[in-house]
Design a protein around this motif. Structure first.
Motif, mmCIF file in Angstrom:
data_model
loop_
_atom_site.group_PDB
_atom_site.id
_atom_site.type_symbol
_atom_site.label_atom_id
_atom_site.label_comp_id
_atom_site.label_asym_id
_atom_site.label_seq_id
_atom_site.Cartn_x
_atom_site.Cartn_y
_atom_site.Cartn_z
ATOM 1 N N UNK A 114 0.838 -1.215 0.000
ATOM 2 C CA UNK A 114 0.000 0.000 0.000
ATOM 3 C C UNK A 114 0.870 1.262 0.000
ATOM 4 N N UNK A 115 2.001 1.201 0.730
ATOM 5 C CA UNK A 115 2.884 2.379 0.771
ATOM 6 C C UNK A 115 3.453 2.698 -0.602
ATOM 7 N N UNK A 116 3.563 1.651 -1.435
ATOM 8 C CA UNK A 116 4.159 1.885 -2.760
ATOM 9 C C UNK A 116 3.142 2.528 -3.707
ATOM 10 N N UNK A 117 1.887 2.634 -3.245
ATOM 11 C CA UNK A 117 0.848 3.285 -4.076
ATOM 12 C C UNK A 117 0.819 4.759 -3.719
ATOM 13 N N UNK A 118 0.921 5.642 -4.721
ATOM 14 C CA UNK A 118 1.034 7.065 -4.382
ATOM 15 C C UNK A 118 -0.330 7.679 -4.069
#
Ligand code: P6P
Length: 359
Positions: A114-118
């Motif tokens: 999820x963190x890799x989704x901006x």
């Protein structure tokens, strides 16, 4: 005549031309059968996105993160006995509950994806005391979403091979609050998406974005979630309840009266002790799931934000009802991240029957 730029694509499989003119399919040459399902979660989400001209794709990007991380978790769960990921860590989580190794693995997988989704501003999980503000949080409106989840609900059942699961809830980030963490404290009717993945005899993803409930099954041979039901409807008239009857003496009298009624009126009882497994059975077969207040948990045991709310959205979108006692779950205003509530959800006729005893 074909429109400009189109060609007649009646190729060897006898497929209709691109412009949609129906051509007779030649049964001899048609190699794909009706059962060859070619609608994946990704193609479904992109086709839904196409229906919204103003869609930016950021919402789809979040659901793809949940898809990827839950495939990873599913693989870990199925190989749990083969790899050293069973058992407890010997530590307690923020609720003084024994933390299973796979709880932490699942939590980290979801957070990393999820963190890799901006488009994600904040992540909140049962395994973390405080909501996590994603770095680069201050990218203005670039991060419009909050994602909450229980990474591996029912994990204490893992070594008994019972169905366990991941439950998720997506909210729009409310920037009005001074403390960004308050953005997770929104009532359930504000959810823009919710769902769960059950790691059972097969891995099944059930989700809603507010227009009905869709069900996908993970096809391990191609590594994709495949659409199996585009509009799940919860059955009615199924006399079955799901509750931990060991606590019946500590339930409020009204719940006891309902259970005594059920005992005398031909009901069946099914209880796994894993919310995802019990609620999935209710969604597929009908009936009612209850976790009433008890002496040990006077507010109820289950978590509002990442268990009761997402399940309530799924059940209501499938035509059922979801209450925390006598109040509709999705209308409850949360006051803290890990708030507990009592849960009553399932087929609308059976929930009404229980409510008739509570009122
Ligand atoms: P009990 C699992 O520990 C869980 O959080 C839910 O998945 C499940 O519905 C509930 O607790 C079971 O609680 O008290 O019946 O063991």
């Amino acid at each position: 005549p074909a429109q400009a730029g189109y060609i007649q694509a009646a190729g060897p499989l006898g497929l209709p031309p691109i412009d949609g003119t129906d051509l007779p399919m030649n049964p001899v040459e048609t190699l794909l059968t009706e059962s060859d399902n070619l609608t994946s979660l990704q193609s479904y989400l992109l086709s839904e996105e196409d229906k919204h001209p103003d869609a930016t794709g950021r919402f789809t990007w979040i659901l793809s993160a949940i898809s990827l991380s839950t495939k990873f978790i599913s693989d870990k769960v199925r190989r749990a006995r083969l790899q050293d990921v069973l058992g407890s860590l010997g530590s307690q989580n923020v609720h003084d509950e024994s933390q299973q190794k796979l709880d932490v693995i699942a939590d980290e997988a979801l957070i990393r994806c999820l963190r890799s989704r901006n488009s994600v501003a904040i992540v909140a999980s049962e395994e973390n005391e405080e909501p996590i503000i994603v770095e680069n949080y201050n990218q203005g409106d670039q991060r419009p979403y909050v994602v909450l989840f229980d990474p591996l609900d029912g994990s204490s059942n893992l070594d008994t091979c019972c169905g366990i699961g991941t439950i998720f809830s997506v909210l729009e980030h409310d920037r009005r609050s001074n403390n960004p963490k308050e953005s997770v404290l929104q009532p359930g009717y504000r959810q823009v998406a919710a769902g769960y993945v059950i790691y059972g005899s097969s891995t099944v993803l059930v989700m809603t974005t507010g227009s009905g409930v869709q069900m996908f099954v993970l096809d391990p041979s191609i590594g994709a979630y495949m659409l199996v039901n585009e509009n799940v409807q919860i059955p009615t008239a199924h006399k079955s309840y799901s509750v931990n009857e060991a606590y019946i003496e500590s339930f409020p009298k009204s719940y006891q009266n309902y259970l005594h009624y059920a005992h005398k009126n031909g009901y069946s009882s099914r209880y796994v002790g894993s919310m995802v497994a019990d609620v999935h059975r209710i969604l597929v077969k009908g009936g009612v799931f209850l976790y009433p207040p008890t002496e040990k948990a006077p507010e109820g045991k289950l978590r509002l934000l990442y268990e009761a709310n997402p399940m309530a959205m799924i059940i209501e979108q499938a035509g059922g009802k979801a209450y925390t006692g006598t109040q509709r779950t999705l209308e409850l205003q949360p006051t803290e991240v890990h708030q507990r509530v009592s849960v009553l959800l399932g087929s609308s006729d059976e929930v009404d029957k229980v409510l008739s005893f509570l009122e």
